[in-house]
Design an enzyme around this catalytic site. Sequence first.
Site, PDB file in Angstrom:
ATOM      1  CG  PHE A   1      -1.939  -1.019   1.307  1.00  0.00           C
ATOM      2  CD1 PHE A   1      -3.217  -0.786   0.817  1.00  0.00           C
ATOM      3  CD2 PHE A   1      -1.648  -2.260   1.855  1.00  0.00           C
ATOM      4  CE1 PHE A   1      -4.192  -1.773   0.869  1.00  0.00           C
ATOM      5  CE2 PHE A   1      -2.617  -3.254   1.911  1.00  0.00           C
ATOM      6  CZ  PHE A   1      -3.889  -3.010   1.425  1.00  0.00           C
ATOM      7  CG  ASP A   2       0.666   5.939  -1.519  1.00  0.00           C
ATOM      8  OD1 ASP A   2       1.833   6.272  -1.271  1.00  0.00           O
ATOM      9  OD2 ASP A   2      -0.279   6.745  -1.604  1.00  0.00           O
ATOM     10  CG  LEU A   3       1.353   6.491   4.894  1.00  0.00           C
ATOM     11  CD1 LEU A   3       0.751   5.368   5.722  1.00  0.00           C
ATOM     12  CD2 LEU A   3       2.611   7.037   5.563  1.00  0.00           C
ATOM     13  CG  ASP A   4       1.140  10.758   2.569  1.00  0.00           C
ATOM     14  OD1 ASP A   4       0.771  10.838   3.745  1.00  0.00           O
ATOM     15  OD2 ASP A   4       2.323  10.967   2.211  1.00  0.00           O
TER      16      ASP A   4
ATOM     17  CB  VAL B   1      -3.570  -0.728  -2.758  1.00  0.00           C
ATOM     18  CG1 VAL B   1      -4.854   0.092  -2.654  1.00  0.00           C
ATOM     19  CG2 VAL B   1      -3.876  -2.212  -2.946  1.00  0.00           C
TER      20      VAL B   1
END
Length: 212
Positions: free
Chosen positions: A8-11, A162
Amino acid sequence: MRYPVVLFDLDGTLIDSGPIIMASMRHASVTVLGQEPDEERVRAAIGGPGLIAQMRDLDPDRVDELVEVYRAHNEPLHATLESFEGVFDMLAELDRRGHRLGIVTAKRVATVRLALDRFPLLDDLTEVLVGAEDTERHKPEPDPVLEALRRLGAAPGDAAYVGDSPFDIRAAKAAGVLAVAVGWGGIHPDERLAAEEPDALVHEPGEILDLV
């Protein structure tokens, strides 16, 4: 299970950090340059090669000062962060099913830790973290995604990435993993995400459970 690894990306993907990013970009531009930034231009760059590249775009001669002012303003705001509704439930269910989870972001690891301190469950549920300093090349290049797979000993065909930005989709496709775009980030519009032709564009965290 189709994709044992889900990265996953974070922001804008796991945490609702768009508002604090925009607030700090505005603060840095006004404080250092004495002018309001072009909001659409700033939004379009979020999720890309990282903060230094964004500040170079604002003023290539004052990058260090812009970065310093941005971080001084932004880091305390992590205490106000909120997650997106349903995201942690989705992560917990993926973990329960046996998926290996990770975070791949353009943020520095030290800054990511501020978010993990705010959301300890996120730290508990993820096995790998790749940040800005972990690869020479950054999204949209595939290197950060591939580094996460290397650390997990996983193949691209076994993984999904994602994210909420065009840079995430490009990085995923270049890495050969399933490219999943999310429409809840509030930073990049659906039409910009769809133009990158992700494998899926979802609007509810629960939809990810059906994909992987």
